[in-house]
Design an enzyme around this catalytic site. Structure first.
Site, PDB file in Angstrom:
ATOM      1  N   PRO A  30      -5.730   2.164  -0.540  1.00  0.00           N
ATOM      2  CA  PRO A  30      -7.016   1.722   0.000  1.00  0.00           C
ATOM      3  C   PRO A  30      -6.943   1.166   1.421  1.00  0.00           C
ATOM      4  CG  PRO A  30      -6.717   0.903  -2.228  1.00  0.00           C
ATOM      5  CD  PRO A  30      -5.438   1.576  -1.842  1.00  0.00           C
ATOM      6  N   ASN A  31      -7.950   1.499   2.188  1.00  0.00           N
ATOM      7  CA  ASN A  31      -8.174   0.991   3.555  1.00  0.00           C
ATOM      8  C   ASN A  31      -7.235   1.569   4.605  1.00  0.00           C
ATOM      9  OD1 ASN A  31     -10.372  -0.827   2.923  1.00  0.00           O
ATOM     10  ND2 ASN A  31      -8.852  -2.032   1.825  1.00  0.00           N
ATOM     11  N   ARG A  84      -8.317  -0.820  12.193  1.00  0.00           N
ATOM     12  CA  ARG A  84      -8.209  -1.947  11.261  1.00  0.00           C
ATOM     13  C   ARG A  84      -7.105  -2.890  11.737  1.00  0.00           C
ATOM     14  NH1 ARG A  84      -5.141  -1.675   5.440  1.00  0.00           N
ATOM     15  NH2 ARG A  84      -5.675  -3.783   4.777  1.00  0.00           N
ATOM     16  N   TYR A 109      -1.447  -3.804  12.002  1.00  0.00           N
ATOM     17  CA  TYR A 109      -1.088  -2.487  11.460  1.00  0.00           C
ATOM     18  C   TYR A 109      -0.802  -1.432  12.531  1.00  0.00           C
ATOM     19  CZ  TYR A 109      -2.711  -4.636   7.146  1.00  0.00           C
ATOM     20  OH  TYR A 109      -2.865  -5.481   6.076  1.00  0.00           O
ATOM     21  N   ASN A 129       2.505   4.021   0.348  1.00  0.00           N
ATOM     22  CA  ASN A 129       2.036   2.720   0.826  1.00  0.00           C
ATOM     23  C   ASN A 129       0.815   2.397  -0.033  1.00  0.00           C
ATOM     24  OD1 ASN A 129       0.920   0.493   1.979  1.00  0.00           O
ATOM     25  ND2 ASN A 129       1.106   1.218   4.090  1.00  0.00           N
ATOM     26  N   ALA A 131      -3.308  -2.841  -0.655  1.00  0.00           N
ATOM     27  CA  ALA A 131      -3.403  -4.082  -1.428  1.00  0.00           C
ATOM     28  C   ALA A 131      -3.099  -3.886  -2.920  1.00  0.00           C
ATOM     29  CB  ALA A 131      -4.787  -4.697  -1.253  1.00  0.00           C
ATOM     30  N   GLU A 152       8.698   2.694  -1.415  1.00  0.00           N
ATOM     31  CA  GLU A 152       7.487   1.911  -1.074  1.00  0.00           C
ATOM     32  C   GLU A 152       7.572   1.539   0.404  1.00  0.00           C
ATOM     33  OE1 GLU A 152       7.279  -1.609  -3.516  1.00  0.00           O
ATOM     34  OE2 GLU A 152       5.848  -2.580  -2.180  1.00  0.00           O
ATOM     35  N   HIS A 199       5.496  -0.369   3.779  1.00  0.00           N
ATOM     36  CA  HIS A 199       4.404  -1.167   4.344  1.00  0.00           C
ATOM     37  C   HIS A 199       4.564  -1.198   5.848  1.00  0.00           C
ATOM     38  CE1 HIS A 199       3.283  -2.470   0.375  1.00  0.00           C
ATOM     39  NE2 HIS A 199       4.564  -2.664   0.140  1.00  0.00           N
ATOM     40  N   ARG A 250       3.688 -12.789   5.763  1.00  0.00           N
ATOM     41  CA  ARG A 250       2.224 -12.895   5.734  1.00  0.00           C
ATOM     42  C   ARG A 250       1.752 -13.845   4.629  1.00  0.00           C
ATOM     43  NH1 ARG A 250      -0.573  -7.308   6.109  1.00  0.00           N
ATOM     44  NH2 ARG A 250      -2.266  -8.710   6.725  1.00  0.00           N
TER      45      ARG A 250
END
Ligand code: DQA
Length: 148
Positions: free
Chosen positions: A12-13, A20, A25, A76, A79, A100, A102, A109
């Site tokens: 998502p996103n 964004r 990012y 990725n 969230a 995985e 990111h 964070r």
């Protein structure tokens, strides 16, 4: 020998990349990142297919279809990383080598981002290197696939 096939999943996103929170990012769009992945895949002589969804169920459907059709998954999860047990269960059921990725360093964070429910079922995790992380992840995934 036929080419190894890798499924790239963006959660998502991530369709918003480029606009964004670019300070977190990066400025590259998802299309830029997919292009870089394809270029790297050509060098590695592997096949890749990339899919982004804002819907957990669509990602799970792709993961279920990956079994038998792909040799590994690079994901990725956005969230969903932090709470999606159904995504994790799908990845476990697929039984494929899994990396995985990111863009950001999730450990630097907010507290809720510092835990991944996906990492325990992944071969490994790469985070904090921006778009380069996908390329490092692809290299690492291929190494895992070849070791199997
Ligand atoms: C992310 C980190 C997640 O916490 C966040 O929800 C994302 C992107 C990353 O690539 O840094 O959507 O997975």
């Amino acid at each position: 020998m036929s080419k190894h096939k890798v499924l790239i999943l963006h959660g998502p996103n991530l369709n918003l990349l480029g606009r964004r929170e670019p300070e977190v990012y990066g400025k590259k769009t998802l299309a830029d990142i997919d292009r870089l992945i394809k270029e790297r895949a050509a060098v590695l002589e592997i096949q890749v297919a990339a899919f982004q969804s804002n819907y957990e169920g669509q990602l799970i459907d792709r993961i279920q279809d990956a079994r038998g059709n792909y040799d590994g998954i690079l994901i990725n999860p956005g969230a969903l990383t932090h709470y999606s047990y159904s995504l994790r269960d799908a990845l476990t059921a697929a039984g494929l080598p899994l990396v995985e990725v990111h863009l950001s360093n999730i450990f630097a964070r907010e507290e809720f981002r510092q835990h991944s429910v996906i990492s325990p079922v992944a071969s490994g995790v790469i985070c904090g290197f921006g778009a380069t992380g996908y390329l490092l992840g692809l290299d690492a995934l291929l190494a895992v696939i070849k070791e199997r």
